[in-house]
Design a protein around this motif. Structure first.
Motif, mmCIF file in Angstrom:
data_model
loop_
_atom_site.group_PDB
_atom_site.id
_atom_site.type_symbol
_atom_site.label_atom_id
_atom_site.label_comp_id
_atom_site.label_asym_id
_atom_site.label_seq_id
_atom_site.Cartn_x
_atom_site.Cartn_y
_atom_site.Cartn_z
ATOM 1 N N GLU A 52 42.067 34.183 51.267
ATOM 2 C CA GLU A 52 42.739 34.407 49.985
ATOM 3 C C GLU A 52 42.982 35.896 49.723
ATOM 4 O O GLU A 52 42.717 36.421 48.643
ATOM 5 C CB GLU A 52 41.929 33.789 48.841
ATOM 6 C CG GLU A 52 41.800 32.272 48.944
ATOM 7 C CD GLU A 52 40.944 31.697 47.830
ATOM 8 O OE1 GLU A 52 40.261 32.486 47.150
ATOM 9 O OE2 GLU A 52 40.971 30.473 47.641
ATOM 10 N N ASP A 53 43.502 36.574 50.751
ATOM 11 C CA ASP A 53 43.854 37.999 50.689
ATOM 12 C C ASP A 53 42.651 38.932 50.610
ATOM 13 O O ASP A 53 42.816 40.143 50.425
ATOM 14 C CB ASP A 53 44.807 38.297 49.521
ATOM 15 C CG ASP A 53 46.236 37.857 49.818
ATOM 16 O OD1 ASP A 53 46.605 37.834 51.000
ATOM 17 O OD2 ASP A 53 46.968 37.551 48.866
ATOM 18 N N TYR A 54 41.454 38.414 50.734
ATOM 19 C CA TYR A 54 40.251 39.256 50.749
ATOM 20 C C TYR A 54 39.707 39.323 52.175
ATOM 21 O O TYR A 54 39.583 38.301 52.858
ATOM 22 C CB TYR A 54 39.165 38.704 49.835
ATOM 23 C CG TYR A 54 39.319 39.108 48.382
ATOM 24 C CD1 TYR A 54 38.762 40.292 47.899
ATOM 25 C CD2 TYR A 54 40.045 38.321 47.499
ATOM 26 C CE1 TYR A 54 38.907 40.668 46.574
ATOM 27 C CE2 TYR A 54 40.207 38.687 46.161
ATOM 28 C CZ TYR A 54 39.632 39.862 45.713
ATOM 29 O OH TYR A 54 39.772 40.235 44.392
ATOM 30 N N TYR A 84 39.975 43.552 48.820
ATOM 31 C CA TYR A 84 41.271 42.916 48.571
ATOM 32 C C TYR A 84 42.349 43.626 49.386
ATOM 33 O O TYR A 84 42.648 44.799 49.156
ATOM 34 C CB TYR A 84 41.591 43.000 47.078
ATOM 35 C CG TYR A 84 42.851 42.284 46.660
ATOM 36 C CD1 TYR A 84 43.059 40.941 46.985
ATOM 37 C CD2 TYR A 84 43.834 42.932 45.918
ATOM 38 C CE1 TYR A 84 44.204 40.274 46.586
ATOM 39 C CE2 TYR A 84 44.987 42.269 45.511
ATOM 40 C CZ TYR A 84 45.160 40.943 45.852
ATOM 41 O OH TYR A 84 46.308 40.286 45.449
ATOM 42 N N GLU A 108 33.602 42.258 49.970
ATOM 43 C CA GLU A 108 34.931 41.671 49.952
ATOM 44 C C GLU A 108 35.943 42.712 49.479
ATOM 45 O O GLU A 108 35.827 43.254 48.371
ATOM 46 C CB GLU A 108 34.949 40.440 49.045
ATOM 47 C CG GLU A 108 33.964 39.374 49.508
ATOM 48 C CD GLU A 108 33.989 38.103 48.685
ATOM 49 O OE1 GLU A 108 33.312 37.144 49.085
ATOM 50 O OE2 GLU A 108 34.688 38.068 47.646
ATOM 51 N N PRO A 112 45.931 42.420 50.279
ATOM 52 C CA PRO A 112 47.022 41.434 50.265
ATOM 53 C C PRO A 112 48.031 41.678 51.373
ATOM 54 O O PRO A 112 48.457 42.808 51.618
ATOM 55 C CB PRO A 112 47.648 41.638 48.879
ATOM 56 C CG PRO A 112 47.276 43.027 48.483
ATOM 57 C CD PRO A 112 45.924 43.260 49.070
ATOM 58 N N GLU A 164 43.001 43.846 38.392
ATOM 59 C CA GLU A 164 42.903 43.551 39.819
ATOM 60 C C GLU A 164 41.535 43.993 40.336
ATOM 61 O O GLU A 164 41.123 45.133 40.143
ATOM 62 C CB GLU A 164 44.023 44.287 40.568
ATOM 63 C CG GLU A 164 44.158 43.927 42.021
ATOM 64 C CD GLU A 164 45.370 44.597 42.642
ATOM 65 O OE1 GLU A 164 46.348 43.884 42.949
ATOM 66 O OE2 GLU A 164 45.354 45.837 42.810
ATOM 67 N N THR A 165 40.837 43.084 40.990
ATOM 68 C CA THR A 165 39.538 43.405 41.596
ATOM 69 C C THR A 165 39.772 43.762 43.050
ATOM 70 O O THR A 165 40.072 42.897 43.879
ATOM 71 C CB THR A 165 38.565 42.216 41.483
ATOM 72 O OG1 THR A 165 38.434 41.845 40.121
ATOM 73 C CG2 THR A 165 37.204 42.582 42.049
ATOM 74 N N THR A 166 39.650 45.042 43.381
ATOM 75 C CA THR A 166 39.959 45.495 44.731
ATOM 76 C C THR A 166 38.754 45.425 45.671
ATOM 77 O O THR A 166 38.913 45.375 46.882
ATOM 78 C CB THR A 166 40.482 46.938 44.706
ATOM 79 O OG1 THR A 166 39.506 47.768 44.057
ATOM 80 C CG2 THR A 166 41.786 47.020 43.943
ATOM 81 N N SER A 214 44.663 49.081 47.578
ATOM 82 C CA SER A 214 43.435 48.303 47.419
ATOM 83 C C SER A 214 42.340 48.819 48.340
ATOM 84 O O SER A 214 41.164 48.850 47.965
ATOM 85 C CB SER A 214 43.707 46.823 47.709
ATOM 86 O OG SER A 214 44.615 46.289 46.768
ATOM 87 N N LYS A 223 36.542 39.544 54.007
ATOM 88 C CA LYS A 223 35.149 39.268 53.666
ATOM 89 C C LYS A 223 34.267 39.649 54.846
ATOM 90 O O LYS A 223 34.303 39.003 55.908
ATOM 91 C CB LYS A 223 34.974 37.795 53.301
ATOM 92 C CG LYS A 223 35.811 37.391 52.086
ATOM 93 C CD LYS A 223 35.518 35.981 51.600
ATOM 94 C CE LYS A 223 36.276 35.665 50.314
ATOM 95 N NZ LYS A 223 35.966 34.316 49.786
#
Length: 393
Positions: free
Chosen positions: A383-385, A336, A334, A338, A319-321, A235, A387
């Motif tokens: 939430e795994d991002y 991603y 942002e 995880p 999936e938006t990375t 990611s 930011k």
């Protein structure tokens, strides 16, 4: 062309899954090439068919090939290899030693990328399945466009210009002293031509409508942890993952007491895989009673992975990375990541580049114009991002 990269820790069954995926893609009518870029090739062993550098027909619509780095080197890097050999021989090395040392470490990964780009440009295949090296090497492969671009922008292009300008002036004095010539234009242009191919391939690798990674793993603690890190690093390089394959699960009907502890541990780790990799789709493959070697065995694996009518070339999860969000007058980038904690991330900004470092993986991200003039003003994990907020100085 659809590109699917199979990766995971060594020995988890990447090659078998890649071969079985190729079989089903071919049956669905896609002209498919399964290409092994792992220096320790086993694709020919999996198909139980002799293979080489050039694609060989396995079944209708299905070809297989194993990358030969030496052949790629001679075809794409010949001028540079000859020059490095000349330099080494001038230093006293004999011909064989100089030839061997002229092959720089990591060249097989670069040639893997060049080979992928060539197949993409030729358009001969609908689906390209990459049976890649184990996770660490595969991540180096995917980071090459980013790392190579950084060196090219900062060092190589200025050095190339100076070298071309000074060569006619310096060469008459240099060769008698050093015993070899300065690099000519052909030698100087070759690395940049490589970079241009790799840079254009980066757009394909980071396009989730064309390219995705499938993580292959066994239900084991060390394998899961490495796969979690790999998912985050993929990611970071803006490469999307669309599926997880949990391989070699002991079937319920196995009742021998010897496997009782294994089955109990696998039950726990299977749940961890679902918890940690959700919302990615997860396919489970049993531990077969025989080796996955030969077309007959691979056909059984193919039916388990992709029931009849299911097209493996589809994108299983979008999936938006990476994304940019604007809230009033403030922007956020942002990313991603995880499973990564904020304390593991190091951030710095130089000019229009944002440096993101996690462990021994680093990405120098060239920021869009909207963010380049701003400075990072804070970051948080949500939430795994990751930011990252940007604001005017």
């Amino acid at each position: 062309m659809r590109v699917i990269l199979m990766t995971g820790k060594g020995g988890v069954g990447k090659t078998s899954v890649a071969a079985a995926t190729g079989l089903r893609c071919a049956e669905m009518g896609h002209r498919t090439l399964v290409l092994s870029t792992d220096p320790a090739h086993s694709l020919a062993d999996s198909f139980d068919i002799e293979m080489g550098h050039d694609p060989r027909l396995v079944r209708p619509n299905l070809w297989g090939a194993e990358l030969d780095a030496l052949k790629e080197l001679e075809g794409n890097w010949g001028a540079v290899k000859r020059y490095i050999t000349q330099v080494l021989q001038a230093q006293g090395l004999d011909g064989v030693q100089a030839e061997e040392l002229a092959i720089l470490p990591g060249m097989d990964e670069i040639f893997g990328l060049v080979r992928m780009k060539r197949h993409y440009d030729e358009g001969e295949y609908d689906v390209l399945i990459i049976d890649s090296a184990p996770t660490g090497t595969a991540l180096r492969l995917l980071s090459l466009p980013e790392v190579g671009g950084w060196y090219m922008r900062r060092f190589y292009k200025p050095f190339q210009g100076i070298s071309v300008a000074l060569r006619p002036l310096v060469e008459p004095f240099f060769r008698p002293i050093a015993g070899f010539s300065l690099p000519n234009k052909e030698v100087m242009d070759a690395p940049y031509e490589f970079y241009e191919q790799i840079e254009s391939l980066e757009k394909i690798l980071t396009d989730p409508t064309q390219t995705s990674v499938r993580l292959i793993m066994n239900p084991e603690k060390m394998v899961i942890k490495e796969s979690l890190r790999a998912h985050a690093y993929l990611s970071l390089y803006n490469v999307a993952t669309d599926m997880v394959v949990a391989n070699r699960i002991i079937p319920e009907e196995v009742s021998d007491p010897f496997f009782a502890r294994w089955k109990e541990n696998q039950k726990q780790y299977r749940q961890e895989i679902h918890d940690n990799f959700s919302p990615l789709p997860i396919k489970e493959v049993p531990l077969y009673s025989e080796e996955m070697c030969g077309l007959e065995a691979l056909d059984r694996l193919k039916e388990t992975l992709y029931p009849e009518g299911e097209d493996p070339a589809q994108i299983y999860y979008k999936e938006t990375t990476m994304r940019i969000v604007q809230e009033q007058q403030e922007y956020s980038l942002e990313v991603y990541l995880p499973g990564i904690e904020k304390r593991q991330v190091e951030l710095s900004k130089t000019g229009d580049e944002l440096n993101i470092r996690i462990g021994n993986h680093r990405r120098n991200l060239v920021l869009p114009q909207a963010l380049a003039a701003l400075q990072p003003s804070g970051a948080r994990m949500e939430e795994d991002y990751l930011k990252i907020r940007f604001a005017a100085v």
